[in-house]
Design an enzyme around this catalytic site. Sequence first.
Site, PDB file in Angstrom:
ATOM      1  N   ARG A 230       1.122  -0.845   0.551  1.00  0.00           N
ATOM      2  CA  ARG A 230      -0.215  -0.406  -0.333  1.00  0.00           C
ATOM      3  C   ARG A 230       0.649   0.914  -0.017  1.00  0.00           C
ATOM      4  O   ARG A 230       1.876   1.521   0.517  1.00  0.00           O
ATOM      5  CB  ARG A 230      -0.836   0.345   1.620  1.00  0.00           C
ATOM      6  CG  ARG A 230      -2.159  -0.793   1.120  1.00  0.00           C
ATOM      7  CD  ARG A 230      -3.454  -0.993   0.478  1.00  0.00           C
ATOM      8  NE  ARG A 230      -4.569  -1.255   0.461  1.00  0.00           N
ATOM      9  CZ  ARG A 230      -3.930  -1.857  -0.308  1.00  0.00           C
ATOM     10  NH1 ARG A 230      -3.226  -2.534  -1.187  1.00  0.00           N
ATOM     11  NH2 ARG A 230      -5.770  -3.528  -1.136  1.00  0.00           N
ATOM     12  N   GLU A 259      -2.786   7.140  -4.610  1.00  0.00           N
ATOM     13  CA  GLU A 259      -2.703   7.248  -6.494  1.00  0.00           C
ATOM     14  C   GLU A 259      -4.785   6.887  -6.362  1.00  0.00           C
ATOM     15  O   GLU A 259      -5.245   6.756  -6.274  1.00  0.00           O
ATOM     16  CB  GLU A 259      -2.414   5.356  -6.729  1.00  0.00           C
ATOM     17  CG  GLU A 259      -3.297   4.260  -5.794  1.00  0.00           C
ATOM     18  CD  GLU A 259      -2.705   2.699  -5.114  1.00  0.00           C
ATOM     19  OE1 GLU A 259      -1.898   2.772  -5.032  1.00  0.00           O
ATOM     20  OE2 GLU A 259      -3.732   1.969  -5.732  1.00  0.00           O
ATOM     21  N   HIS A 277      -1.028  -0.247 -10.203  1.00  0.00           N
ATOM     22  CA  HIS A 277      -1.439  -1.321  -8.790  1.00  0.00           C
ATOM     23  C   HIS A 277      -1.690  -2.411  -9.895  1.00  0.00           C
ATOM     24  O   HIS A 277      -3.672  -2.261  -9.468  1.00  0.00           O
ATOM     25  CB  HIS A 277      -2.528  -0.026  -8.384  1.00  0.00           C
ATOM     26  CG  HIS A 277      -3.123  -1.070  -7.001  1.00  0.00           C
ATOM     27  ND1 HIS A 277      -3.474  -0.418  -6.194  1.00  0.00           N
ATOM     28  CD2 HIS A 277      -2.734  -2.324  -6.435  1.00  0.00           C
ATOM     29  CE1 HIS A 277      -4.025  -1.552  -4.964  1.00  0.00           C
ATOM     30  NE2 HIS A 277      -3.226  -2.089  -5.567  1.00  0.00           N
TER      31      HIS A 277
HETATM   32  C1  8YV Z   1      -6.134  -4.869  -6.328  1.00  0.00           C
HETATM   33  C2  8YV Z   1      -5.055  -5.161  -3.961  1.00  0.00           C
HETATM   34  O1  8YV Z   1      -5.834  -4.474  -7.184  1.00  0.00           O
HETATM   35  O2  8YV Z   1      -5.678  -7.274  -3.171  1.00  0.00           O
HETATM   36  C3  8YV Z   1      -5.912  -6.548  -2.887  1.00  0.00           C
HETATM   37  O3  8YV Z   1      -5.648  -5.861  -1.875  1.00  0.00           O
HETATM   38  O4  8YV Z   1      -4.909  -3.937  -3.384  1.00  0.00           O
HETATM   39  C4  8YV Z   1      -5.002  -5.468  -5.451  1.00  0.00           C
HETATM   40  O5  8YV Z   1      -5.563  -6.938  -5.717  1.00  0.00           O
HETATM   41  C5  8YV Z   1      -8.220  -4.037  -5.338  1.00  0.00           C
HETATM   42  O6  8YV Z   1      -7.789  -4.197  -4.662  1.00  0.00           O
HETATM   43  C6  8YV Z   1      -9.051  -4.289  -6.550  1.00  0.00           C
HETATM   44  O7  8YV Z   1      -9.582  -3.891  -6.241  1.00  0.00           O
END
Ligand code: 8YV
Length: 314
Positions: A230, A259, A277
């Site tokens: 994160r 982001e 991401h």
């Molecule tokens: C996704 C993520 O891009 O799983 C997570 O925590 O950050 C990523 O896999 C994102 O959450 C899509 O909603």
Amino acid sequence: MIELLQVAQVPPFLIDRLKAEYTVHDFINPSDPEAMLREIGPNIRGIVAGGMKGPDAALISALDNLEIIASFSVGFDATDVAAAQTKGVIVTHTPEVLTGDVADLAMAFILMAPRRIGESERFLRAGTWTERRMDLGTTVRGKRLGILGLGRIGRAVARRAEVFGLNIAYFDTKPMGDLTYRSYPTLLELAEASDMLMVACEGGAATRGLVDEAVLNALGPNGYLINTARGPIVDQQALVKALQDGRIAGAALDVFDGEPNVPAEMMAMENVVLTPHIASSTAETRRAMGDLVYDNLKAHFAGKAVLTPVPHQI
Ligand code: 8YV
């Protein structure tokens, strides 16, 4: 039909599957949220959330009949889990199914930054090869990889990195007695003892700004920072400054504070690998994540235990 509130973008195949069995209300960017909640709020029994967007305490408390929040993500920092669990609302996430792909991207980053792979590609595409040779990179084999957070993803990165001849150490607030990797009592000491520092811990208030100026200074002018977890775990301003001053050698980042906006200074830096991401963005993993969101909702509304609940935070 059971009614759900969708607060984040999720793949169309998941929404199509859900719409066959539930009434799904799009609440991603409602023009008049209060009016919409007045009208449908009492009917909502479930929320479909995402890793970057989830319900806050106000929304959770406004929904009297809310039973479950199913997040299309392993990270649950975008949802106010404490508010949900205090109210007896179940929160689910998507662990395990994305571990391999996230760790693969992290491993690619560990190679890309020191070997200057992104920079080399830009160099070739710009036609510079016909004028001169690329500057030398740095060998990865034999270097020290420090992992911040040795959970599912941190361990999967460690296994990959071992194959590439890296020496693994870590810092984690939980004891990891089953592992032989060297553990450091503080993040600062880990950073001092690392050539590459990999961020693999949870996001949220407890880890915000954990990688600060002091940690970056400890990583040092030959060190690389890797982050697929994160953005806010890293003090982004401190990172930009450390890169500008040459206090660290480079970085590889899939996540950012704020982001999809990325600091303009970073965009211009050759020694920083930047991706939008994408760590879990493969067709296979996104399908598995979507299926897990669906299966969690299905189990819950069938009166069964959900498959992957977020552990109790309160
Ligand atoms: C996704 C993520 O891009 O799983 C997570 O925590 O950050 C990523 O896999 C994102 O959450 C899509 O909603």
